[in-house]
Motif scaffolding. Sequence first.
Motif, PDB file in Angstrom:
ATOM      1  N   ILE A   1       2.190   1.334  -5.279  1.00  0.00           N
ATOM      2  CA  ILE A   1       1.310   0.477  -4.471  1.00  0.00           C
ATOM      3  C   ILE A   1       0.193   1.327  -3.864  1.00  0.00           C
ATOM      4  O   ILE A   1      -1.001   1.008  -3.969  1.00  0.00           O
ATOM      5  CB  ILE A   1       2.115  -0.244  -3.373  1.00  0.00           C
ATOM      6  CG1 ILE A   1       3.109  -1.210  -4.002  1.00  0.00           C
ATOM      7  CG2 ILE A   1       1.176  -0.962  -2.406  1.00  0.00           C
ATOM      8  CD1 ILE A   1       4.026  -1.906  -3.020  1.00  0.00           C
ATOM      9  N   GLU A   2       0.583   2.436  -3.251  1.00  0.00           N
ATOM     10  CA  GLU A   2      -0.395   3.309  -2.607  1.00  0.00           C
ATOM     11  C   GLU A   2      -1.325   3.940  -3.645  1.00  0.00           C
ATOM     12  O   GLU A   2      -2.536   4.027  -3.424  1.00  0.00           O
ATOM     13  CB  GLU A   2       0.346   4.381  -1.802  1.00  0.00           C
ATOM     14  CG  GLU A   2      -0.539   5.266  -0.960  1.00  0.00           C
ATOM     15  CD  GLU A   2      -1.492   4.512  -0.048  1.00  0.00           C
ATOM     16  OE1 GLU A   2      -1.107   3.439   0.476  1.00  0.00           O
ATOM     17  OE2 GLU A   2      -2.654   4.957   0.093  1.00  0.00           O
TER      18      GLU A   2
ATOM     19  N   THR B   1      -2.184   2.757  -6.565  1.00  0.00           N
ATOM     20  CA  THR B   1      -3.104   1.725  -7.066  1.00  0.00           C
ATOM     21  C   THR B   1      -4.232   1.504  -6.065  1.00  0.00           C
ATOM     22  O   THR B   1      -5.407   1.451  -6.439  1.00  0.00           O
ATOM     23  CB  THR B   1      -2.348   0.404  -7.313  1.00  0.00           C
ATOM     24  OG1 THR B   1      -1.304   0.633  -8.246  1.00  0.00           O
ATOM     25  CG2 THR B   1      -3.278  -0.672  -7.852  1.00  0.00           C
ATOM     26  N   ARG B   2      -3.878   1.410  -4.783  1.00  0.00           N
ATOM     27  CA  ARG B   2      -4.900   1.227  -3.742  1.00  0.00           C
ATOM     28  C   ARG B   2      -5.914   2.355  -3.779  1.00  0.00           C
ATOM     29  O   ARG B   2      -7.116   2.118  -3.765  1.00  0.00           O
ATOM     30  CB  ARG B   2      -4.239   1.238  -2.354  1.00  0.00           C
ATOM     31  CG  ARG B   2      -3.926  -0.114  -1.852  1.00  0.00           C
ATOM     32  CD  ARG B   2      -3.581  -0.159  -0.371  1.00  0.00           C
ATOM     33  NE  ARG B   2      -2.638  -1.264  -0.191  1.00  0.00           N
ATOM     34  CZ  ARG B   2      -1.405  -1.140   0.259  1.00  0.00           C
ATOM     35  NH1 ARG B   2      -0.942   0.038   0.646  1.00  0.00           N
ATOM     36  NH2 ARG B   2      -0.627  -2.185   0.356  1.00  0.00           N
TER      37      ARG B   2
ATOM     38  N   GLU C   1       2.753  -7.739  -3.107  1.00  0.00           N
ATOM     39  CA  GLU C   1       2.138  -6.591  -2.437  1.00  0.00           C
ATOM     40  C   GLU C   1       1.595  -5.618  -3.472  1.00  0.00           C
ATOM     41  O   GLU C   1       0.510  -5.060  -3.316  1.00  0.00           O
ATOM     42  CB  GLU C   1       3.162  -5.886  -1.544  1.00  0.00           C
ATOM     43  CG  GLU C   1       2.524  -4.903  -0.570  1.00  0.00           C
ATOM     44  CD  GLU C   1       3.518  -4.037   0.179  1.00  0.00           C
ATOM     45  OE1 GLU C   1       4.745  -4.289   0.062  1.00  0.00           O
ATOM     46  OE2 GLU C   1       3.073  -3.093   0.857  1.00  0.00           O
TER      47      GLU C   1
ATOM     48  N   GLU D   1      -1.490  -7.202  -5.101  1.00  0.00           N
ATOM     49  CA  GLU D   1      -2.633  -7.202  -4.180  1.00  0.00           C
ATOM     50  C   GLU D   1      -3.216  -5.811  -3.964  1.00  0.00           C
ATOM     51  O   GLU D   1      -4.355  -5.682  -3.514  1.00  0.00           O
ATOM     52  CB  GLU D   1      -2.233  -7.831  -2.843  1.00  0.00           C
ATOM     53  CG  GLU D   1      -2.172  -9.356  -2.926  1.00  0.00           C
ATOM     54  CD  GLU D   1      -1.538 -10.005  -1.706  1.00  0.00           C
ATOM     55  OE1 GLU D   1      -1.204  -9.267  -0.744  1.00  0.00           O
ATOM     56  OE2 GLU D   1      -1.386 -11.242  -1.722  1.00  0.00           O
ATOM     57  N   ALA D   2      -2.460  -4.778  -4.283  1.00  0.00           N
ATOM     58  CA  ALA D   2      -2.988  -3.412  -4.173  1.00  0.00           C
ATOM     59  C   ALA D   2      -4.078  -3.165  -5.215  1.00  0.00           C
ATOM     60  O   ALA D   2      -4.858  -2.218  -5.099  1.00  0.00           O
ATOM     61  CB  ALA D   2      -1.866  -2.401  -4.342  1.00  0.00           C
TER      62      ALA D   2
END
Lengths: 147, 132
Positions: free
Chosen positions: B75-76, B78-79, B104, B107-108
């Motif tokens: 997630i991090e 990808t962000r 979540e 949405e990242a």
Amino acid sequence: MAIAALKTQRRNLVQSMFDEGVLDNQFNQLQDLQDSSNPNFVEEVISLFCNDAERIITELNRYLNDQNVEFSKLDSYVHQLKGSSSSIGAYRLKLACVNLRQASEERNMEECAGAFNSIRREYYVVRSKLQVLIQLERHIVNLENQQ
Amino acid sequence: MAAQGRHGGQESNKMTALVVDDNTVNRMIHHRLLDNLGIENVAVVNGKEAVDIHCSGKTFDLILMDMDMPVMNGIEATRQLREMGIRSMIAGVSTRSMEREIREFIEAGLDDYQEKPLTMSKLISIVHKING
């Protein structure tokens, strides 16, 4: 003809593993990835999987025998083993991992011990059957190469 | 030789991919799946290495991003890649099944999400999205 008999044996072994739930369809994916450019792919993945699994099982055993069980460490290892099991199609082993995660989440030591024993048992079942399968494969390839 | 973000404008016609996964067995299988489709690929073991390899100037047509990884999760990673302006196709692959967790991850900045284990047909459906 020796090769035909061995191929039948191989087919029956794989089928029995599917029937017993030791393997699921994901194993077919592995077999499909093996071809003439990668003739040992299945054996290589299984070998990698077994090394990884045995390392993890050793760690799990250590953590579970600690005075104060570090459940988060446990969870991280089980997650790894569940992932690998799922990827090679080791269905019953994957389920055993799910059970250990559940028991670990509930901080239920007795359930954890039972679930861990299942993991060990299922791992040795799948490993020994896959080893027989690999031996059969090698034997078949040798005979085919001699022709 | 770095590939451009999307398929057009590359010196070689080969598609390129980055496998981001902390699991050795998964990396081996994903590598082979991509190889089979003629996709040149490289693997790293966590989100931070995925970011670092982009910082070094490399880009890929496709990134297969695992969710749960040590050091930096998917997630991090990808962000951060999106913040860096990386427009590659990022396909999240995970065993997570809770809608909230998947949302979540999406949405990242994911373009696609597939539940593990990855199969040839799932990978083909991801690749089709790249080609439009």
